[in-house]
Design a protein around this motif. Structure first.
Motif, PDB file in Angstrom:
ATOM      1  N   ASP A   1      -4.207   3.953  -1.932  1.00  0.00           N
ATOM      2  CA  ASP A   1      -2.864   3.366  -1.990  1.00  0.00           C
ATOM      3  C   ASP A   1      -2.206   3.684  -3.334  1.00  0.00           C
ATOM      4  OD1 ASP A   1      -3.158   2.460   0.551  1.00  0.00           O
ATOM      5  OD2 ASP A   1      -3.364   0.347   0.035  1.00  0.00           O
ATOM      6  N   CYS A   2      -2.439   4.913  -3.798  1.00  0.00           N
ATOM      7  CA  CYS A   2      -2.034   5.295  -5.145  1.00  0.00           C
ATOM      8  C   CYS A   2      -0.509   5.350  -5.274  1.00  0.00           C
ATOM      9  CB  CYS A   2      -2.620   6.650  -5.500  1.00  0.00           C
ATOM     10  SG  CYS A   2      -4.422   6.655  -5.490  1.00  0.00           S
ATOM     11  N   GLY A   3       0.010   4.635  -6.246  1.00  0.00           N
ATOM     12  CA  GLY A   3       1.448   4.577  -6.469  1.00  0.00           C
ATOM     13  C   GLY A   3       2.139   3.488  -5.681  1.00  0.00           C
ATOM     14  N   GLY A   4       1.415   2.765  -4.834  1.00  0.00           N
ATOM     15  CA  GLY A   4       2.008   1.684  -4.055  1.00  0.00           C
ATOM     16  C   GLY A   4       2.222   0.426  -4.879  1.00  0.00           C
ATOM     17  N   GLY A   5       2.709  -0.622  -4.215  1.00  0.00           N
ATOM     18  CA  GLY A   5       3.047  -1.841  -4.923  1.00  0.00           C
ATOM     19  C   GLY A   5       1.863  -2.490  -5.618  1.00  0.00           C
ATOM     20  N   ALA A   6       0.712  -2.548  -4.949  1.00  0.00           N
ATOM     21  CA  ALA A   6      -0.474  -3.136  -5.578  1.00  0.00           C
ATOM     22  C   ALA A   6      -0.937  -2.297  -6.756  1.00  0.00           C
ATOM     23  CB  ALA A   6      -1.595  -3.291  -4.544  1.00  0.00           C
ATOM     24  N   TRP A   7      -0.833  -0.963  -6.627  1.00  0.00           N
ATOM     25  CA  TRP A   7      -1.216  -0.079  -7.731  1.00  0.00           C
ATOM     26  C   TRP A   7      -0.307  -0.312  -8.931  1.00  0.00           C
ATOM     27  CZ3 TRP A   7       0.758   3.402 -11.030  1.00  0.00           C
ATOM     28  CH2 TRP A   7      -0.122   4.281 -11.670  1.00  0.00           C
ATOM     29  N   ILE A   8       0.994  -0.381  -8.714  1.00  0.00           N
ATOM     30  CA  ILE A   8       1.940  -0.602  -9.817  1.00  0.00           C
ATOM     31  C   ILE A   8       1.713  -1.977 -10.448  1.00  0.00           C
ATOM     32  CG2 ILE A   8       4.391  -0.954 -10.368  1.00  0.00           C
ATOM     33  CD1 ILE A   8       4.999   1.171  -8.202  1.00  0.00           C
ATOM     34  N   GLY A   9       1.553  -3.001  -9.596  1.00  0.00           N
ATOM     35  CA  GLY A   9       1.341  -4.340 -10.124  1.00  0.00           C
ATOM     36  C   GLY A   9       0.071  -4.444 -10.938  1.00  0.00           C
TER      37      GLY A   9
ATOM     38  N   ARG B   1      -2.324  13.292   7.515  1.00  0.00           N
ATOM     39  CA  ARG B   1      -2.265  11.979   6.873  1.00  0.00           C
ATOM     40  C   ARG B   1      -2.881  12.059   5.486  1.00  0.00           C
ATOM     41  NH1 ARG B   1      -5.499   6.321   8.399  1.00  0.00           N
ATOM     42  NH2 ARG B   1      -5.642   5.640   6.239  1.00  0.00           N
ATOM     43  N   ALA B   2      -2.302  11.299   4.563  1.00  0.00           N
ATOM     44  CA  ALA B   2      -2.892  11.163   3.234  1.00  0.00           C
ATOM     45  C   ALA B   2      -2.759   9.724   2.765  1.00  0.00           C
ATOM     46  CB  ALA B   2      -2.234  12.110   2.226  1.00  0.00           C
ATOM     47  N   ASP B   3      -3.823   9.245   2.140  1.00  0.00           N
ATOM     48  CA  ASP B   3      -3.944   7.901   1.567  1.00  0.00           C
ATOM     49  C   ASP B   3      -3.811   6.827   2.655  1.00  0.00           C
ATOM     50  OD1 ASP B   3      -4.488   6.011  -0.387  1.00  0.00           O
ATOM     51  OD2 ASP B   3      -3.088   6.847  -1.827  1.00  0.00           O
ATOM     52  N   GLY B   4      -3.440   5.611   2.243  1.00  0.00           N
ATOM     53  CA  GLY B   4      -3.535   4.485   3.146  1.00  0.00           C
ATOM     54  C   GLY B   4      -4.939   3.912   3.195  1.00  0.00           C
ATOM     55  N   TRP B   5      -5.732   4.110   2.114  1.00  0.00           N
ATOM     56  CA  TRP B   5      -7.135   3.712   2.118  1.00  0.00           C
ATOM     57  C   TRP B   5      -7.373   2.350   1.469  1.00  0.00           C
ATOM     58  CZ3 TRP B   5      -8.431   6.654   5.679  1.00  0.00           C
ATOM     59  CH2 TRP B   5      -8.143   8.010   5.707  1.00  0.00           C
ATOM     60  N   GLY B   6      -6.319   1.604   1.207  1.00  0.00           N
ATOM     61  CA  GLY B   6      -6.500   0.286   0.618  1.00  0.00           C
ATOM     62  C   GLY B   6      -6.508   0.319  -0.903  1.00  0.00           C
ATOM     63  N   HIS B   7      -6.354  -0.867  -1.504  1.00  0.00           N
ATOM     64  CA  HIS B   7      -6.117  -0.916  -2.941  1.00  0.00           C
ATOM     65  C   HIS B   7      -7.359  -0.587  -3.767  1.00  0.00           C
ATOM     66  CE1 HIS B   7      -8.007  -4.830  -2.498  1.00  0.00           C
ATOM     67  NE2 HIS B   7      -7.998  -5.003  -3.799  1.00  0.00           N
TER      68      HIS B   7
ATOM     69  N   GLY C   1       0.820  -1.202   0.000  1.00  0.00           N
ATOM     70  CA  GLY C   1       0.000   0.000   0.000  1.00  0.00           C
ATOM     71  C   GLY C   1       0.851   1.248   0.000  1.00  0.00           C
ATOM     72  N   MET C   2       0.225   2.376   0.318  1.00  0.00           N
ATOM     73  CA  MET C   2       0.909   3.663   0.298  1.00  0.00           C
ATOM     74  C   MET C   2       0.221   4.594   1.284  1.00  0.00           C
ATOM     75  SD  MET C   2       3.108   5.825  -0.826  1.00  0.00           S
ATOM     76  CE  MET C   2       3.786   4.642  -2.002  1.00  0.00           C
ATOM     77  N   ILE C   3       0.997   5.190   2.178  1.00  0.00           N
ATOM     78  CA  ILE C   3       0.462   6.170   3.110  1.00  0.00           C
ATOM     79  C   ILE C   3       1.553   7.187   3.403  1.00  0.00           C
ATOM     80  CG2 ILE C   3       1.128   4.823   5.154  1.00  0.00           C
ATOM     81  CD1 ILE C   3      -1.434   5.890   6.517  1.00  0.00           C
TER      82      ILE C   3
END
Length: 361
Positions: free
Chosen positions: A175-183, A165-171, A152-154
């Motif tokens: 979680d924009c730009g995090g590992g699940a988003w990229i994958g 705080r920004a993001d960390g809201w799940g895929h 994720g991304m936070i």
């Protein structure tokens, strides 16, 4: 509330890979020893399971105390029988950082203070979201911002008066730009190539086939899984591996970098602590081990979107952050802002407005 000069502090990091526990001392940054309980703490309709956490944590702490070098713990008896009574164990403070603490931690906040006092004689306790312990591990108790990227991304920032705080809201929601988003973006590009649609990547399609088999089997493999974010994130390194030669993969990482920088910009305090306009920003988490394919465009985007940012290496991880919080509780004082769910210290009332939503003030 001064701790014994050689009192112990305990740091805890609870996440998807299990429960990590570290033993340290009040007057030394270095941990004395650490252990890992590989079973993740359960969650249910009532939130994080306090009983399950205690069932792993208490024996782990007692074992660390038994194994600790003689002369570190303020003179407490470290025999198993002694610790099982709940008498003073030489623990000056204990801090727990847990994934889900902000949204699923109500039982922990209600049950752990009394239970840890009875079992281990703990009188100073902090319960923190894992983003807060990531912040403390990376920057300590200084103003700044930390971006924690993995599946994720936070991002979390503070000027030491409140948290942003920004993001960390799940895929599904963020979680924009995090590992699940990229994958997910990489797998979509692969499926576009399979279909012959624009925006497809034959290179990523080949990686998909090598990792998961025929493309037509991927929906049946992905959708029934309860760990979909982790499966999506497992493809992120394949995107990075293709980025040097494949413009589609490179474009995915450039877009991810822009989103991560946008999240960092949302939480950065308006000015640096010294009035010079500069602000420390640290990147922590497994996502940033992708290296240059992500970090090069990310540094460019941070310079554009957060010109006051000075990117600094993370001094430590969330486990070292929980130790830092415990040490601050026991000794010089906790300067990080209290918050009802992000950083909770029993018997201490947080400020009336301890949290600032991201965005312009």
């Amino acid at each position: 509330m001064t701790a014994p000069p050689e009192g112990y502090v305990i740091g805890v990091d609870s996440g998807g890979s299990g429960l990590r526990v570290a033993l340290g001392t009040v007057d030394d940054e270095r941990p004395v020893s650490a252990t890992v309980c590989s079973e993740p703490v359960r969650t249910g309709p009532g939130g994080i399971d306090a009983e399950h956490l205690l069932a792993q944590l208490v024996p782990a702490v007692r074992e660390l105390l038994v194994r600790a070098p003689v002369g570190h713990g303020g003179g407490a008896d470290s025999s198993p029988d002694h610790h099982s009574t709940g008498a003073s164990s030489g623990i000056a403070a204990l801090a727990i950082g847990a994934a889900g603490m902000a949204t699923l931690g109500e039982r922990l906040r209600a049950e752990l203070p009394g239970a840890l006092a009875a079992e281990l004689g703990v009188r100073r306790l902090a319960l923190a979201a894992d983003a807060v312990t990531a912040y403390a591990g990376a920057l300590g108790q200084r103003p700044g911002a930390v971006v924690a990227g993995g599946t994720g991304m936070i991002a979390l920032g503070t000027d030491l008066s409140d948290w942003r705080r920004a993001d960390g809201w799940g895929h599904l929601l963020g979680d924009c730009g995090g590992g699940a988003w990229i994958g997910r973006a990489g797998l979509e590009a692969a499926m576009r190539a399979h279909d012959g649609r624009r925006g497809g990547s034959p290179a990523l399609l080949a990686r998909l086939v090598a990792a998961f088999g025929p493309p037509t089997d991927l929906p049946g493999l992905l959708y029934p899984r309860t760990d979909r974010p982790a499966l999506l994130a497992s493809f992120a390194p394949e995107v990075a591996a293709c980025a040097g030669d494949d413009p589609v993969a490179a474009g995915i990482l450039e877009q991810a970098a822009a989103l991560v920088a946008e999240t960092a910009a949302a939480v950065c305090p308006e000015a640096g602590p010294d009035g010079d306009g500069q602000l420390e920003v640290s990147l922590t988490g497994g996502l940033f081990r992708m290296g240059a394919p992500l970090l090069v465009p990310l540094r460019t985007e941070l310079a554009r979107q957060v010109p006051q940012a000075v990117v600094v290496p993370a001094a430590g991880d969330p486990l070292s952050g929980s130790l830092r919080i415990a040490r601050a509780l026991a000794g010089p004082g906790l300067r990080l802002p209290l918050h009802p769910t992000l950083l909770f210290v029993p018997d201490r009332k947080p400020p009336d407005a301890p949290f600032a939503a991201p965005g312009p003030r």
